[in-house]
Design an enzyme around this catalytic site. Structure first.
Site, short mmCIF file in Angstrom:
data_model
loop_
_atom_site.label_atom_id
_atom_site.label_comp_id
_atom_site.label_asym_id
_atom_site.label_seq_id
_atom_site.Cartn_x
_atom_site.Cartn_y
_atom_site.Cartn_z
N GLY A 22 0.82 -1.20 0.00
CA GLY A 22 0.00 0.00 0.00
C GLY A 22 0.85 1.24 0.00
O GLY A 22 0.47 2.28 0.56
N GLY A 23 1.99 1.18 -0.67
CA GLY A 23 2.96 2.26 -0.63
C GLY A 23 2.57 3.49 -1.41
O GLY A 23 3.27 4.51 -1.31
N ARG A 24 1.48 3.44 -2.17
CA ARG A 24 1.02 4.63 -2.89
C ARG A 24 -0.22 5.23 -2.24
O ARG A 24 -0.82 6.15 -2.79
CB ARG A 24 0.73 4.29 -4.36
CG ARG A 24 1.95 3.81 -5.12
CD ARG A 24 3.05 4.84 -5.14
NE ARG A 24 2.70 6.01 -5.94
CZ ARG A 24 3.34 7.17 -5.85
NH1 ARG A 24 4.32 7.34 -4.98
NH2 ARG A 24 2.97 8.19 -6.61
N PHE A 26 -2.32 6.96 1.19
CA PHE A 26 -2.14 8.17 1.99
C PHE A 26 -0.98 8.03 2.98
O PHE A 26 -0.06 8.85 3.01
CB PHE A 26 -3.46 8.46 2.72
CG PHE A 26 -3.38 9.52 3.76
CD1 PHE A 26 -2.72 10.72 3.53
CD2 PHE A 26 -3.98 9.33 5.00
CE1 PHE A 26 -2.66 11.70 4.50
CE2 PHE A 26 -3.92 10.30 5.97
CZ PHE A 26 -3.26 11.50 5.72
N LYS A 169 -10.80 -5.07 9.88
CA LYS A 169 -9.46 -4.69 10.32
C LYS A 169 -9.10 -5.39 11.63
O LYS A 169 -7.95 -5.79 11.85
CB LYS A 169 -9.36 -3.17 10.48
CG LYS A 169 -8.96 -2.43 9.22
CD LYS A 169 -7.96 -1.33 9.54
CE LYS A 169 -7.23 -0.86 8.29
NZ LYS A 169 -6.14 0.05 8.61
#
Length: 588
Positions: A22-24, A26, A169
């Protein structure tokens, strides 16, 4: 295949290879930049996009990609083989937020969050990853109904979590923590609370959408509920602290979850007010009862369950309601003691940076526009934009109030005085006659005040205006004559209904006291409805849009039910005929 490690960095403090899942997103972007700034990390950026698209401000990442200090991988969390290829050869995995989740799509959310966590754990074990840090949320211990005051890590998961994303989650966090110390994998989870900052795509934009439609003017409940907030750079910093602590303090950190905040709890509505005021929107002032908002939400829930979303996201509305009406503060003692975490950006500075980053959405540039704009409002356009609009929209309060008083007096004179309409009209004309004659006899100077004479031209109608009025009257008379001739012929039923139905309603209105009620309601409506609509145009338009969407969904639902009922009746009728047919043949 794993990215090749550039030998030029082999002696640079023994660089470690990490993956930011999820490096792109927020939070992922901020973490990637911090890792590259350290200089002793080789960073793999993994996200759902097929290829990476860099912004002009990401020169550091661009240089790192060109020098092999960073690389990009397409990530499909639901594909374990793909996840394994991304993690192969890495020693640390930062598992950030999953992007592109639709709260209304239960199955997609489950496969991306829960099944995705299972695939990441399995891939980490297979690839001999040493450390896995999961970005969870403080929402995993919040059931949506009970306040949390200075909660710590001893809080259990609720038996039921109202928010489906928080529920998933919590499941993913439990899976990751339970995988600790299996096949050499050490895990921990961070629980930031109400993350905000530049580049935010959920928390702040949701509030700005509410403000754009005017709903952020209201406070739900008393407005005294406290909340913790976390600036996004502090969350990225906490992940780096967790990795270092997981590496050197295994026993006290591994398999544990830690709350992350800015250490500065404040009133939820005060935080929201600072953001909105900084962007030119009105500060929330009007307080709404919680029970009233709950009732509205229950109606929306019924619509959501029966008719579909109807253009709004019910889960997001419920989550906002829960945040806005409950106290949620958390203790970060464990994070400070075990992770050596301290915020690097204060809450005040974080709010300022966030306001600056969302300046393009400030009120003066927003679509909703301003009430003091030179452009006419929709209400003014509906009223023709002339003197009538100025009066009914209270442009000049003295003039509008005077007109309202005069209309009320006329209403009383003609409808409430007890006289017939003709008698009231005669008395009114007589009163006007006396007033005009009396005004004309007044001296030019009365007790030191100048008496203004009414010009005779005020009572004069020009020849052109008179001709226009006569022409209009004649044209209308001729049109009515044509209509009466069509009725006399008895062939045009459409014209008959067009005339008969309005006349029938006119009869109902004029009968007994209904005309008085109708005129009274119309008078109050004229002087209030247009003014209210102009003040709350965006809110009313949004409510109307939602109402029409729900009405359309209701019509589709009713048509579906009627279609099913009709098909069932036809099937039963067909079966009855097939059952009785042999008996009829025997009789023949």
């Amino acid at each position: 295949m794993a990215a090749a490690v550039d030998d030029r960095f082999a002696d640079l403090q023994n660089p470690k290879t990490c993956v930011v899942l999820g490096g792109r997103g927020f939070l992922g972007r901020s973490l990637v930049l911090k890792l590259l700034n350290f200089g002793n990390w080789i960073v793999r950026v993994a996200d759902s996009a097929e290829s990476i698209q860099l912004h002009a401000s990401e020169s550091l990442l661009s240089d790192a990609l060109s020098s092999a200090r960073a690389s990009y991988f397409h990530l499909e969390l639901r594909d374990k083989l793909n996840v394994t290829k991304v993690l192969e050869g890495a020693s640390v995995v930062f598992y950030m937020d999953v992007a592109g989740l639709n709260p209304n799509d239960f199955y997609s959310c489950y496969t991306l969050i829960v099944q995705g966590a299972k695939n990441v754990i399995s891939a980490c074990r297979e690839c001999k990853v040493k450390r896995l840090i999961y970005n969870s949320s403080a929402d995993v211990v919040f059931d949506g109904f009970h306040d949390i005051h200075n909660g710590d890590e001893s809080l259990p998961y609720p038996w039921k979590i109202e928010n489906v994303l928080s529920d998933f989650k919590a499941q993913a966090e439990a899976l990751i923590l339970s995988a600790n110390d299996i096949d050499g994998l050490l895990t921990c989870a961070l629980r930031p609370c109400n993350v905000f900052g530049p580049g935010d795509t959920e928390f702040v934009p949701f509030f700005l959408d509410l403000a754009r439609f005017g709903f952020a003017k209201y406070i739900i409940g008393t407005g005294d509920n406290m909340s913790d907030f976390t600036f996004y750079e502090n969350v990225a910093h906490a992940h780096i602290c967790a990795e270092e602590a997981l590496n050197f303090q295994t026993v006290s950190v591994a398999g544990k979850a830690f709350f992350i905040t800015n250490f500065e709890p404040m009133k939820f509505w005060e935080f929201l007010s600072l953001l909105l005021e900084g962007l030119g929107y009105q500060r929330p002032l009007t307080k709404l009862p919680v029970n009233l908002v709950q009732f509205v939400l229950s109606v929306l829930k019924w619509m959501h369950d029966k008719l579909g979303s109807g253009g709004f996201s019910y889960p997001l509305l419920v989550h906002f309601f829960q945040l806005a009406t409950h106290t949620r503060t958390f203790s970060c003692t464990a994070a400070r003691r075990e992770l050596a975490y301290l915020p690097i950006i204060s809450l005040e500075e974080g709010i300022t940076l966030t306001i600056d980053s969302f300046s393009h959405l400030a009120r003066e540039l927003s679509i909703s526009g301003c009430c003091d704009s030179t452009e006419q409002s929709k209400a003014a356009k509906l009223l023709g934009g002339g003197k009538v609009a100025d009066v009914l929209l209270w442009r000049n309060e003295k003039t509008s109030f005077a007109c309202f008083i005069v209309m009320v007096l006329l209403f009383y004179w003609f409808f409430l005085s007890g006289s017939t309409f003709i008698s009231s009209a005669a008395k009114f004309l007589m009163l006007v006659t006396f007033l005009l004659f009396g005004w004309g006899t007044l001296p030019a100077n009365l007790f030191g005040f100048q008496t203004k004479r009414i010009s005779s031209s005020s009572f004069k109608i020009s020849n052109s205006e008179m001709k226009g009025s006569v022409t209009t009257t004649v044209n209308q008379w001729n049109n009515n004559y044509k209509t009466i001739r069509r009725l006399r012929q008895g062939e045009d039923w459409l014209t008959f209904f067009k005339i008969a139905i309005p006349l029938y309603f006119l009869k109902l209105i004029l009968s007994s006291h209904k005309l008085t009620t109708f005129v009274g309601i119309g008078l109050v409506f004229a002087f209030t409805a247009f003014f209210i609509y102009e003040q709350y145009q965006s809110e009313i338009d949004l409510l109307a849009e939602i109402l029409f969407a729900q009405l359309n969904a209701l019509m589709r639902y009713l048509m579906r039910v009627l279609s099913d009922l009709t098909s069932r009746l036809l099937q039963k009728f067909g079966k009855a005929r097939s059952y009785k047919e042999p008996e009829v043949k025997e009789l023949r």
